[in-house]
Design an enzyme around this catalytic site. Structure first.
Site, PDB file in Angstrom:
ATOM      1  N   VAL A 229      24.309  26.026  30.851  1.00 55.17           N
ATOM      2  CA  VAL A 229      22.982  26.184  30.261  1.00 55.17           C
ATOM      3  C   VAL A 229      21.899  25.862  31.290  1.00 55.17           C
ATOM      4  O   VAL A 229      20.718  25.763  30.943  1.00 55.17           O
ATOM      5  CB  VAL A 229      22.807  25.295  29.007  1.00 55.17           C
ATOM      6  N   ARG A 231      21.376  26.948  35.345  1.00 55.10           N
ATOM      7  CA  ARG A 231      20.933  28.119  36.100  1.00 55.10           C
ATOM      8  C   ARG A 231      22.134  29.001  36.407  1.00 55.10           C
ATOM      9  O   ARG A 231      23.181  28.518  36.840  1.00 55.10           O
ATOM     10  CB  ARG A 231      20.238  27.703  37.398  1.00 55.10           C
ATOM     11  N   ASP A 255      24.805  30.665  28.860  1.00 56.51           N
ATOM     12  CA  ASP A 255      23.446  30.950  28.381  1.00 56.51           C
ATOM     13  C   ASP A 255      22.566  31.486  29.498  1.00 56.51           C
ATOM     14  O   ASP A 255      21.495  32.010  29.233  1.00 56.51           O
ATOM     15  CB  ASP A 255      22.839  29.662  27.808  1.00 56.51           C
ATOM     16  N   GLU A 260      19.584  38.464  35.008  1.00 59.40           N
ATOM     17  CA  GLU A 260      19.177  38.446  33.603  1.00 59.40           C
ATOM     18  C   GLU A 260      18.166  39.557  33.350  1.00 59.40           C
ATOM     19  O   GLU A 260      17.241  39.732  34.142  1.00 59.40           O
ATOM     20  CB  GLU A 260      18.568  37.081  33.247  1.00 59.40           C
ATOM     21  N   HIS A 279      19.805  33.171  27.291  1.00 65.73           N
ATOM     22  CA  HIS A 279      18.910  32.176  27.882  1.00 65.73           C
ATOM     23  C   HIS A 279      17.988  31.573  26.831  1.00 65.73           C
ATOM     24  O   HIS A 279      16.750  31.614  26.953  1.00 65.73           O
ATOM     25  CB  HIS A 279      18.081  32.799  29.018  1.00 65.73           C
ATOM     26  N   SER A 281      18.988  28.359  25.106  1.00 65.12           N
ATOM     27  CA  SER A 281      19.527  27.060  24.691  1.00 65.12           C
ATOM     28  C   SER A 281      18.444  26.011  24.464  1.00 65.12           C
ATOM     29  O   SER A 281      18.617  25.098  23.660  1.00 65.12           O
ATOM     30  CB  SER A 281      20.533  26.541  25.722  1.00 65.12           C
TER      31      SER A 281
END
Length: 322
Positions: A229, A231, A255, A260, A279, A281
């Site tokens: 969670v 990077r 996450d 991305e 992304h 969390s």
């Protein structure tokens, strides 16, 4: 001090809430990325409400009076380009806001694996009644890589459900109040064999990029799971895919990703032993007013000549402990 100028980078129609006190004390210039150079001229403060934006580097030439940049996010790796690092400008972040939501998300991911929630939901869709045993978390061992405020809150929550917890950070030490023992991140491959879960909450720095590589993944238990969670680039994606495909590790809850959004067709999407989230969390409902209020509090300190909270060490790339 005279009435300061505050530039706020945000999308049209998505201004930060609760800015009345700041607007009363300053000239506030709300702008999109296109207007950032003009908004920065003469501004002492930049509030990066659009914290994913990379527009500042291109507008840097216009930052003629800038003293302080606030980022309402935990990670600042995308912001710290070389010119900013070498400048005298103070950078602060949203340390503390995301701690509990992210800790709960980590625990939720572990429970999803232990109780096989993906499998149960799949059976439900098929209207299949198939009894089986599930796992427990009690006395399972979790290594939390990243010993900042998010890692500490995660450690406290996991201990509360009966897990054994240790940490990994820049330096090894014993007797830590939250982690007990902290191992050196550089020794991760030698440490991970003793743990059932490896939780990544570390910031992205030169030292943590691809910290979890093929050697670390190969050293993990075949029954262990990785939870990231922090990077995406702290984990070598190709090595992770290989480890999941070969059964070197049992699963991963992800996450964050090196790219991305995670590209369509990427093998991680269809792996049954992977839980993917976009992304989110730390994004609990109600966090936006908290983030804006945190900036307003720091702005009051700025105008009052007090030290700012959550200052980033620009060379290390993260906030020093308070």
């Amino acid at each position: 001090m005279s009435r300061p100028i505050v530039a706020v980078l945000c999308h049209e129609g998505h201004r930060p809430p609760g800015m009345a006190a700041v607007e009363a004390a300053a000239e506030v210039r709300y702008t999109s990325a296109d207007g950032l150079p003009a908004a920065l001229q003469g501004a002492q403060v930049l509030f990066l409400w659009d914290f994913f934006s990379t527009a500042l580097q291109n507008a840097w030439h216009a930052a003629d009076s800038l003293e302080w940049i606030h980022v309402p996010a935990a990670g600042v790796d995308k912001l710290l380009f070389d010119e900013l690092r070498s400048s005298g400008i103070t950078v602060t972040n949203a340390r503390g806001i995301f701690d509990r939501p992210m800790a709960e998300f980590v625990l939720g991911s572990m429970l999803a694996f232990a109780k096989d929630l993906p499998g149960l939901l799949s059976q439900q869709r098929q209207q299949a009644w198939q009894h089986r045993d599930t796992e427990g978390l009690y006395r399972k061992r979790a290594l939390i890589v990243g010993t900042g405020s998010i890692g500490r809150e995660t450690a406290r929550l996991l201990r509360a459900v009966g897990m054994d917890v240790a940490g990994a950070g820049r330096t090894a030490r014993a007797g830590d109040a939250d982690f007990g023992e902290v191992f050196a991140s550089a020794d991760l491959a030698a440490v991970v064999p003793g743990f059932d879960y490896v939780v990544m909450v570390a910031p992205l720095t030169d030292q943590t990029r691809h910290l979890v590589d093929a050697a670390v993944l190969d050293a993990m238990k075949p029954t262990a799971r990785l939870v990231n969670v922090g990077r995406g680039a702290c984990v070598n994606t190709d090595a992770l895919v290989a480890a999941l495909q070969t059964g070197s590790i049992a699963g991963a809850a992800l996450d964050v990703f090196e790219a991305e959004p995670l590209p369509r067709g990427h093998p991680l999407w269809t792996m049954e032993n992977v839980i993917i989230s976009p992304h989110l969390s730390g994004d609990a409902r109600g966090c936006l007013p908290e983030l804006a209020a945190q900036f307003a509090e720091n702005f009051a300190r700025f105008t009052g000549g007090e030290p700012l909270l959550n200052q980033i060490d620009k060379q290390l790339g993260f906030a020093a402990p308070q």
